[in-house]
Write an enzyme that holds these catalytic residues in place. Structure first.
Site, PDB file in Angstrom:
ATOM      1  N   ARG A 152       0.839  -1.180   0.000  1.00 41.06           N
ATOM      2  CA  ARG A 152       0.000   0.000   0.000  1.00 41.06           C
ATOM      3  C   ARG A 152       0.885   1.246   0.000  1.00 41.06           C
ATOM      4  NH1 ARG A 152      -1.807  -3.583   4.025  1.00 41.06           N
ATOM      5  NH2 ARG A 152      -3.885  -4.465   3.657  1.00 41.06           N
ATOM      6  N   LYS A 176      -1.730  -2.887   8.113  1.00 41.17           N
ATOM      7  CA  LYS A 176      -2.877  -2.512   8.932  1.00 41.17           C
ATOM      8  C   LYS A 176      -2.832  -3.256  10.257  1.00 41.17           C
ATOM      9  CE  LYS A 176      -6.155  -1.273   5.256  1.00 41.17           C
ATOM     10  NZ  LYS A 176      -7.478  -1.558   4.666  1.00 41.17           N
ATOM     11  N   HIS A 247      -3.224   2.741  -5.779  1.00 32.75           N
ATOM     12  CA  HIS A 247      -3.664   1.378  -5.466  1.00 32.75           C
ATOM     13  C   HIS A 247      -3.748   0.510  -6.718  1.00 32.75           C
ATOM     14  CE1 HIS A 247      -4.461   0.044  -1.453  1.00 32.75           C
ATOM     15  NE2 HIS A 247      -5.473  -0.719  -1.814  1.00 32.75           N
ATOM     16  N   ARG A 250      -1.018  -1.908  -6.809  1.00 31.01           N
ATOM     17  CA  ARG A 250      -1.285  -3.047  -5.912  1.00 31.01           C
ATOM     18  C   ARG A 250      -2.232  -4.039  -6.588  1.00 31.01           C
ATOM     19  NH1 ARG A 250      -1.277  -4.514  -0.434  1.00 31.01           N
ATOM     20  NH2 ARG A 250      -3.260  -5.176   0.486  1.00 31.01           N
ATOM     21  N   HIS A 273      -3.548  -9.367   3.459  1.00 33.60           N
ATOM     22  CA  HIS A 273      -4.990  -9.485   3.676  1.00 33.60           C
ATOM     23  C   HIS A 273      -5.252 -10.440   4.838  1.00 33.60           C
ATOM     24  CE1 HIS A 273      -6.149  -8.313  -0.734  1.00 33.60           C
ATOM     25  NE2 HIS A 273      -6.013  -7.265   0.054  1.00 33.60           N
ATOM     26  N   TYR A 282      -9.516 -10.757  -7.016  1.00 36.19           N
ATOM     27  CA  TYR A 282      -8.605 -10.679  -8.155  1.00 36.19           C
ATOM     28  C   TYR A 282      -8.766 -11.851  -9.108  1.00 36.19           C
ATOM     29  CZ  TYR A 282      -6.528  -6.953  -5.457  1.00 36.19           C
ATOM     30  OH  TYR A 282      -6.346  -5.786  -4.762  1.00 36.19           O
TER      31      TYR A 282
END
Length: 301
Positions: A152, A176, A247, A250, A273, A282
């Site tokens: 990110r 995150k 993004h 990414r 994730h 995806y």
């Protein structure tokens, strides 16, 4: 809920909880706080004294007001999650009934597939710049690392010199929820980083003293907005007439990895994730791309 506890006090306690105990990012905390404050305005307008006064019918009414504002289903779903989380906290802390929002359904998200670059577009992006000036060396390293790792932009701008092991081709990022992960990168990114760190960055630093890898033209740590500006400039130079957001690199990383045979669990780990479902989107991109290619090229499609 005891009468002495005002909604504002509840909010303060909840924000402290998700910051200190749940370790949410500052961006997530801000979104939760804004969602709850907006809900508080609704309570006031409806004459509801406190959180314990809300029943299922009021919860449904609140969702209706969100739709009336023209908000997307994804935004509404996030707001419901914010308030549901608040009520779950209040149920545990104050004994408030949380059925009103716990029983509320989430609106189905729009099936909007992430935008990504085709490989020929990326080739055009990688070819821009003179490859010699400090600015060009920085831009090339920035682009190569984003595409090579799928990180990110918030992770990119936080990378420090000690986070990169160029000999092994590994970068450490803080994702995150303050979760660290180590991501490999290939020879193209390695070469671009070596040139930038040896020549480009020292020239751009202008006697500044910090450890951030990527800097702006004043030598200060580059911001996410600065990264967007860099990429927009490269898009213009490459004559690619598309809107860009960082993004997309990414998304391109994940899409191209899966298209070329990477397993989903590996891509999930590389992207950071927590849920496999976040990575599975995806696969829809790659299937849609295959379908379009087939329909446009097969003689009897």
């Amino acid at each position: 809920m005891p009468e002495k506890i005002e909604p504002s006090a509840v909010l303060n306690e909840y924000i402290s909880y998700i910051r200190l105990e749940k370790n949410y990012s500052s961006r997530t905390i801000s979104e939760y706080e804004n969602d709850i404050k907006e809900f508080y305005v609704f309570l006031s307008q409806e004459g509801l004294a406190d959180l314990s006064s809300v029943e299922y019918s009021e919860a449904r009414l609140y969702v209706t007001t969100l739709y009336d504002k023209g908000l997307s289903r994804m935004t509404i779903s996030r707001k419901i999650s914010s308030i549901r989380s608040l009520y779950k906290f209040c149920n545990a802390r104050f004994g408030i009934d949380d059925n009103a929002f716990r029983l509320l359904y989430h609106p189905k998200k729009e099936q909007r597939l992430p935008a990504f670059f085709y490989e020929e577009e990326l080739a055009a992006l990688f070819s821009v710049g003179d490859g010699c000036s400090p600015k060009s060396l920085r831009n090339q390293a920035l682009l190569e690392l984003l595409y090579a790792t799928g990180i990110r932009v918030s992770e990119l701008v936080a990378i420090s010199l000690r986070d990169i092991d160029n000999a092994l081709g590994i970068v450490k990022v803080m994702g995150k929820g303050s979760k660290e992960r180590y991501i490999p990168f290939g020879s193209f990114a390695m070469e671009a980083l070596e040139s930038y760190l040896a020549v480009g960055r020292p020239s751009l630093m202008k006697n500044k003293n910090h450890q951030n890898v990527f800097v702006n033209l004043r030598g200060d740590p580059i911001t996410a907005r600065g990264v967007r500006h860099v990429l927009n400039g490269m898009m213009e130079e490459a004559a690619i007439h598309r809107k860009i957001h960082p993004h997309m690199l990414r998304h391109s990383f994940a899409t191209h990895m899966l298209s070329n045979g990477a397993d989903m669990r590996t891509v999930q780990e590389l992207l950071g994730h927590s849920q496999l479902s976040s990575t599975q989107v995806y696969t829809h991109i790659t299937k849609e791309h295959l379908r379009k290619t087939y329909m446009n090229t097969h003689p009897r499609a």
